[in-house]
Scaffold this active site. Structure first.
Site, PDB file in Angstrom:
ATOM      1  N   MET A  26       5.366   0.966  -3.715  1.00 19.25           N
ATOM      2  CA  MET A  26       4.947   2.368  -3.627  1.00 19.25           C
ATOM      3  C   MET A  26       5.824   3.099  -2.608  1.00 19.25           C
ATOM      4  O   MET A  26       5.418   4.128  -2.041  1.00 19.25           O
ATOM      5  CB  MET A  26       3.478   2.458  -3.230  1.00 19.25           C
ATOM      6  N   HIS A  33       8.763  -5.413   2.052  1.00 15.69           N
ATOM      7  CA  HIS A  33       9.380  -5.099   0.751  1.00 15.69           C
ATOM      8  C   HIS A  33      10.777  -5.711   0.672  1.00 15.69           C
ATOM      9  O   HIS A  33      11.171  -6.268  -0.353  1.00 15.69           O
ATOM     10  CB  HIS A  33       9.539  -3.586   0.582  1.00 15.69           C
ATOM     11  N   GLN A  57      -4.872   4.336  -8.221  1.00 15.27           N
ATOM     12  CA  GLN A  57      -5.425   3.250  -7.410  1.00 15.27           C
ATOM     13  C   GLN A  57      -5.973   3.719  -6.058  1.00 15.27           C
ATOM     14  O   GLN A  57      -6.411   2.925  -5.252  1.00 15.27           O
ATOM     15  CB  GLN A  57      -4.403   2.133  -7.238  1.00 15.27           C
ATOM     16  N   GLY A 143       3.667  -9.807  -3.047  1.00 14.72           N
ATOM     17  CA  GLY A 143       3.421 -10.308  -1.695  1.00 14.72           C
ATOM     18  C   GLY A 143       2.012 -10.855  -1.521  1.00 14.72           C
ATOM     19  O   GLY A 143       1.048 -10.313  -2.061  1.00 14.72           O
TER      20      GLY A 143
END
Ligand code: AMP
Length: 271
Positions: A26, A33, A57, A143
């Site tokens: 995002m 990341h 979300q 992750g």
């Protein structure tokens, strides 16, 4: 690095390749990341990173609006990493079609974050299902920082017989133990210190519980956390990370799962 904003031009390009390693994000890119991207680059396929802040979300509009967006610096970081493709879709590009596969939402979605962020995992699975259909990646890198999300995506992929393989990636932390998170940029120095103290407290607590389950005394733990500066605790629970069963006695393998607030910033972690 080729940048795409439209799925049809993206698909034309990636259809020519042997396969894609996909890293969905995002944005608000940090070392967490980056570790996923570096890992992806070690695999044989071309790396595609997406940046899309998925409104579906977020259970609160204010949270969606205040979510940190740093596209300019993200672009610089991605160029430096020499990824192959960046996909920055619009809302319409993602939601303007009917996916072939239906979302499968495992009932574990009702636990942990699902109890406190109504509709969150429906939103996550919805967007992931669409990305998988557009990109059809060989690998998708996720992750463990968001372990519940990872587990639910895994269940969806299994149930819907999707041919992408999940590569699970370890949580990357600052030297002070705080897990990298886009939301950390909303914390000041003092609040980062609180988050760090909480990490060390939980690590110690986990060791104690492993030896003696009586240390899993929620009333005492909640009081300790408040004393350390936590404003509110959504949950603190222990689960085995393979099957997501609760642990009820010492000597078993488990992670402590927590969601808590420092002022109005909500943080999640599992240790
Ligand atoms: P997000 O941009 O927050 O949706 O995260 C994109 C991906 O990065 C997800 O698979 C996350 O689990 C992963 N991720 C976020 N923070 C970390 C971290 N500190 N260490 C490793 N992976 C992370």
């Amino acid at each position: 690095m080729k940048i795409f904003k439209d799925k049809h031009t993206l698909q034309k390009e990636i259809l020519k390749t042997k396969g894609i390693s996909f890293v969905p994000t995002m944005g608000g890119l940090h070392k967490g990341h980056i570790s996923l991207i570096k890992k992806s680059k070690k695999f044989q396929f071309k790396t595609l990173v997406s940046i899309f802040v998925n409104p579906k979300q977020f259970n609160k509009k204010s949270d969606f609006r205040s979510y940190p967006r740093t596209t300019k610096t993200d672009l610089k970081k991605l160029k430096k990493l020499k990824i192959n493709y960046l996909y920055i879709p619009s809302f319409k590009d993602i939601y303007g079609f009917k996916p072939k596969k239906k979302v499968f939402l495992d009932k574990f979605s009702e636990k942990l974050c699902g109890r406190f962020r109504r509709g969150h995992f429906e939103g996550v699975l919805n967007v992931v299902n669409r990305f998988l259909e557009i990109i059809k990646p060989k690998y998708i890198f996720l992750g463990k920082k968001d372990y519940q999300q990872l587990y639910l995506i895994k269940k969806h992929i299994e149930k819907r017989k999707i041919k992408s393989k999940i590569i699970e990636c370890e949580t990357i932390r600052e030297n002070n133990g705080v897990a990298f998170s886009t939301r950390n940029s909303n914390l000041d120095k003092n609040q980062i210190k609180i988050a760090s103290n909480i990490y060390y407290y939980l690590r110690k607590l986990k060791k104690k519980i492993k030896k003696n389950y009586n240390f899993f005394n929620l009333n005492k733990i909640k009081k300790d956390l408040k004393d350390l500066g936590v404003s509110k605790i959504d949950y603190l629970e222990n689960y085995n990370t393979k099957n997501f069963k609760k642990i009820k006695r010492q000597g078993k393998k488990f992670n402590l799962f927590i969601a808590y607030y420092i002022k109005n910033v909500r943080l999640i972690d599992n240790i």
